[in-house]
Enzyme design. Structure first.
Site, PDB file in Angstrom:
ATOM      1  N   GLY A 125       0.931  -1.122   0.031  1.00 26.70           N
ATOM      2  CA  GLY A 125       0.038   0.078  -0.121  1.00 26.70           C
ATOM      3  C   GLY A 125       0.879   1.199   0.009  1.00 26.70           C
ATOM      4  O   GLY A 125       1.495   1.482   1.002  1.00 26.70           O
TER       5      GLY A 125
ATOM      6  N   TRP B 162       0.637   6.972   4.485  1.00 28.97           N
ATOM      7  CA  TRP B 162       1.044   6.232   5.681  1.00 28.97           C
ATOM      8  C   TRP B 162       2.183   5.111   5.432  1.00 28.97           C
ATOM      9  O   TRP B 162       3.109   4.708   5.972  1.00 28.97           O
ATOM     10  CB  TRP B 162      -0.002   5.558   6.764  1.00 28.97           C
ATOM     11  CG  TRP B 162       0.513   5.382   7.909  1.00 28.97           C
ATOM     12  CD1 TRP B 162      -0.070   4.277   8.695  1.00 28.97           C
ATOM     13  CD2 TRP B 162       1.258   5.707   9.024  1.00 28.97           C
ATOM     14  NE1 TRP B 162       0.495   4.199  10.014  1.00 28.97           N
ATOM     15  CE2 TRP B 162       1.361   5.071  10.428  1.00 28.97           C
ATOM     16  CE3 TRP B 162       2.277   7.053   8.693  1.00 28.97           C
ATOM     17  CZ2 TRP B 162       2.074   5.436  11.135  1.00 28.97           C
ATOM     18  CZ3 TRP B 162       2.966   7.134  10.046  1.00 28.97           C
ATOM     19  CH2 TRP B 162       2.835   6.394  10.986  1.00 28.97           C
ATOM     20  N   GLY B 163       1.608   3.933   4.390  1.00 30.44           N
ATOM     21  CA  GLY B 163       2.556   3.206   4.033  1.00 30.44           C
ATOM     22  C   GLY B 163       3.638   3.412   3.512  1.00 30.44           C
ATOM     23  O   GLY B 163       4.749   3.060   3.607  1.00 30.44           O
TER      24      GLY B 163
ATOM     25  N   ARG C 231      -0.416  -0.635  -6.001  1.00 34.83           N
ATOM     26  CA  ARG C 231      -1.256  -1.112  -6.901  1.00 34.83           C
ATOM     27  C   ARG C 231      -1.245  -0.887  -8.360  1.00 34.83           C
ATOM     28  O   ARG C 231      -1.295  -1.789  -9.309  1.00 34.83           O
ATOM     29  CB  ARG C 231      -2.593  -1.060  -6.648  1.00 34.83           C
ATOM     30  CG  ARG C 231      -3.724  -2.109  -7.231  1.00 34.83           C
ATOM     31  CD  ARG C 231      -5.088  -2.046  -6.398  1.00 34.83           C
ATOM     32  NE  ARG C 231      -4.926  -2.395  -5.162  1.00 34.83           N
ATOM     33  CZ  ARG C 231      -4.933  -3.947  -4.713  1.00 34.83           C
ATOM     34  NH1 ARG C 231      -5.088  -4.827  -5.798  1.00 34.83           N
ATOM     35  NH2 ARG C 231      -5.109  -4.111  -3.417  1.00 34.83           N
TER      36      ARG C 231
ATOM     37  N   GLY D 114      -1.054   4.799  16.907  1.00 30.81           N
ATOM     38  CA  GLY D 114      -0.408   5.928  17.671  1.00 30.81           C
ATOM     39  C   GLY D 114      -0.635   7.101  17.129  1.00 30.81           C
ATOM     40  O   GLY D 114      -1.035   7.358  15.962  1.00 30.81           O
TER      41      GLY D 114
ATOM     42  N   LYS E 119     -11.284   7.410  18.042  1.00 29.00           N
ATOM     43  CA  LYS E 119     -10.636   9.039  18.214  1.00 29.00           C
ATOM     44  C   LYS E 119     -10.833   9.662  16.763  1.00 29.00           C
ATOM     45  O   LYS E 119     -11.018  10.776  16.757  1.00 29.00           O
ATOM     46  CB  LYS E 119      -9.222   8.681  18.170  1.00 29.00           C
ATOM     47  CG  LYS E 119      -8.206   8.142  17.376  1.00 29.00           C
ATOM     48  CD  LYS E 119      -7.842   8.951  15.887  1.00 29.00           C
ATOM     49  CE  LYS E 119      -7.116   8.082  15.136  1.00 29.00           C
ATOM     50  NZ  LYS E 119      -6.680   9.003  13.672  1.00 29.00           N
TER      51      LYS E 119
ATOM     52  N   ASP F 239      -3.342   9.752  20.624  1.00 25.50           N
ATOM     53  CA  ASP F 239      -4.110   9.558  19.184  1.00 25.50           C
ATOM     54  C   ASP F 239      -5.426  10.607  19.239  1.00 25.50           C
ATOM     55  O   ASP F 239      -5.396  11.229  18.133  1.00 25.50           O
ATOM     56  CB  ASP F 239      -4.483   8.455  18.888  1.00 25.50           C
ATOM     57  CG  ASP F 239      -4.063   8.258  17.214  1.00 25.50           C
ATOM     58  OD1 ASP F 239      -3.848   9.263  16.664  1.00 25.50           O
ATOM     59  OD2 ASP F 239      -4.466   7.073  16.627  1.00 25.50           O
TER      60      ASP F 239
ATOM     61  N   SER G 209      -5.169  16.509  10.295  1.00 24.76           N
ATOM     62  CA  SER G 209      -6.340  15.522  10.596  1.00 24.76           C
ATOM     63  C   SER G 209      -7.294  15.704   9.601  1.00 24.76           C
ATOM     64  O   SER G 209      -7.782  16.808   9.493  1.00 24.76           O
ATOM     65  CB  SER G 209      -6.764  15.586  11.895  1.00 24.76           C
ATOM     66  OG  SER G 209      -8.012  14.820  12.133  1.00 24.76           O
TER      67      SER G 209
ATOM     68  N   GLU H 242     -11.596   8.056   7.737  1.00 26.06           N
ATOM     69  CA  GLU H 242     -12.101   6.904   8.324  1.00 26.06           C
ATOM     70  C   GLU H 242     -13.265   7.296   9.117  1.00 26.06           C
ATOM     71  O   GLU H 242     -14.300   6.311   9.396  1.00 26.06           O
ATOM     72  CB  GLU H 242     -11.126   6.105   8.905  1.00 26.06           C
ATOM     73  CG  GLU H 242      -9.918   5.403   8.090  1.00 26.06           C
ATOM     74  CD  GLU H 242     -10.666   4.410   7.259  1.00 26.06           C
ATOM     75  OE1 GLU H 242     -11.692   4.139   7.356  1.00 26.06           O
ATOM     76  OE2 GLU H 242      -9.867   3.586   6.773  1.00 26.06           O
TER      77      GLU H 242
END
Length: 350
Positions: free
Chosen positions: A11, A15-16, A34, A147, A202, A255, A265, A292
């Site tokens: 991915g 973040w990946g 991908r 985290g 969170k 977090d 964020s 998310e």
């Protein structure tokens, strides 16, 4: 560079890519994207312009779009680690691909850790439940890495503290070895449920804080939302089998503070724009990355209802996002609730 631990990251989102860059500074690491054109651009430019523009990636980082390349990179290593840098919506497919790759390439000592934060929108399952089903009978060691962390800051080499949770001490050790260094501190835990619940909830609380900030409710209101949001997170987590102490640590309070107040964020951004009067469809249409909290808020609400856990902030967020309730009305409803004692967060109904 140590060579006994080989790392693969499935991915190439923000973040990946950030974790792949951090690992590549210490161990042979391959990042999988991908789309072949994305992999080629990252490899040539040493930059993921789609997700981390302006951040230089280590020359040692390998990049591919071939899943077989990723597993061949791990095969024959003394020890191997796979990091799943996919959102919750992609978790099931990613786990199936890993399980199939392990069997196809004869890997018998693979540790897999995921980084997604949320619940499956359709089933309400936490990521570890998805992984358990996909990895059954494979011998894969599994865990979660979470985290208070913004991908851009990690990729830039700024300090961060993370938690890896797993029943496997070997997995915890591999993740720590792969990432722990001058700018990254990794703590271990066995409380997979607590770490995952903190990471999921969170995001919902960050939307609530963003709405409050968008309405101009002030710092007092933000502090109240963070504090009572933590109480909701803890109540639900304990009901699901988590340890209450986990929520006072990095993957709970840490977090939550970062996501509810940080300018990077995505979930707080959604709340801010909602509070300022923008529609959810327009907000999500303008975003290139996943928030998310929007996806998992209804699943969190439904899970809490099934367990008899009172979660008024979560209910208010769902009412604003999906039921046509105005942010001002949702706030009014929260403030009109009956007074009560400030009970310990782990007790139902606080």
């Amino acid at each position: 560079m140590a060579t006994d631990l080989q790392v693969a990251v499935l991915g190439a989102g923000s973040w990946g890519t950030a974790l792949a860059a951090a690992s590549a500074r210490n161990h042979p690491t391959m990042l999988w994207a991908r789309r072949p054109e994305q992999a080629r651009r990252i490899a040539q430019a040493r930059e993921n312009a789609s997700y981390l523009p302006g951040v230089a990636l280590p020359e040692a980082l390998l990049v591919t779009s071939g899943l077989d390349d990723l597993f061949e990179h791990l095969r024959g290593a003394g020890r191997s680690l796979m990091i799943l840098g996919v959102p919750v919506a992609g978790m099931e497919q990613a786990c199936r691909e890993v399980a199939e790759g392990v069997q196809r390439h004869g890997l018998d000592d693979l540790a897999v850790v995921w980084t997604c934060k949320g619940l499956d929108a359709a089933t309400g399952r936490l990521p570890h439940a998805i992984a358990q089903e996909a990895f059954a009978g494979t011998g894969i060691m599994a865990g979660v890495l979470s985290g208070p962390s913004f991908a851009r800051e990690v990729a830039q080499g700024l300090p961060v503290a993370l938690t890896v949770a797993s029943a496997s001490a070997e997995l915890r050790g591999r993740v720590t070895e792969a990432l722990h260094g001058a700018a990254i501190r990794v703590y271990g835990s066995e409380d997979v449920i607590g770490v995952e619940v903190g990471g999921a909830l969170k995001n919902v609380m960050a939307i609530a804080c963003g709405i409050g900030d968008g309405l101009g409710m002030g710092a007092n209101a933000r502090a109240a939302l963070v504090t009572r949001g933590l109480a909701e997170m803890t109540r639900l987590g304990v009901a699901l089998g988590a340890q209450a102490d986990t929520f006072s640590g990095l993957t709970g309070l840490g977090d939550l503070i970062l996501t509810a107040t940080g300018d990077l964020s995505r979930n707080r951004h959604v709340g801010l724009e909602i509070g300022r009067g923008k529609s959810l469809d327009d907000i999500l249409g303008d975003m290139t990355q996943v928030a998310e909290g929007v996806r998992c808020a209804p699943a969190v609400r439904d899970l809490a209802r099934r367990h008899g856990i009172e979660m008024p902030i979560t209910e208010a967020v769902c009412a604003v996002l999906f039921e046509g309730v105005s942010p001002a009305e949702a706030v009014s409803r929260l403030m009109a609730r009956n007074p009560k004692e400030e009970t310990a967060p782990s007790r139902p109904g606080a």
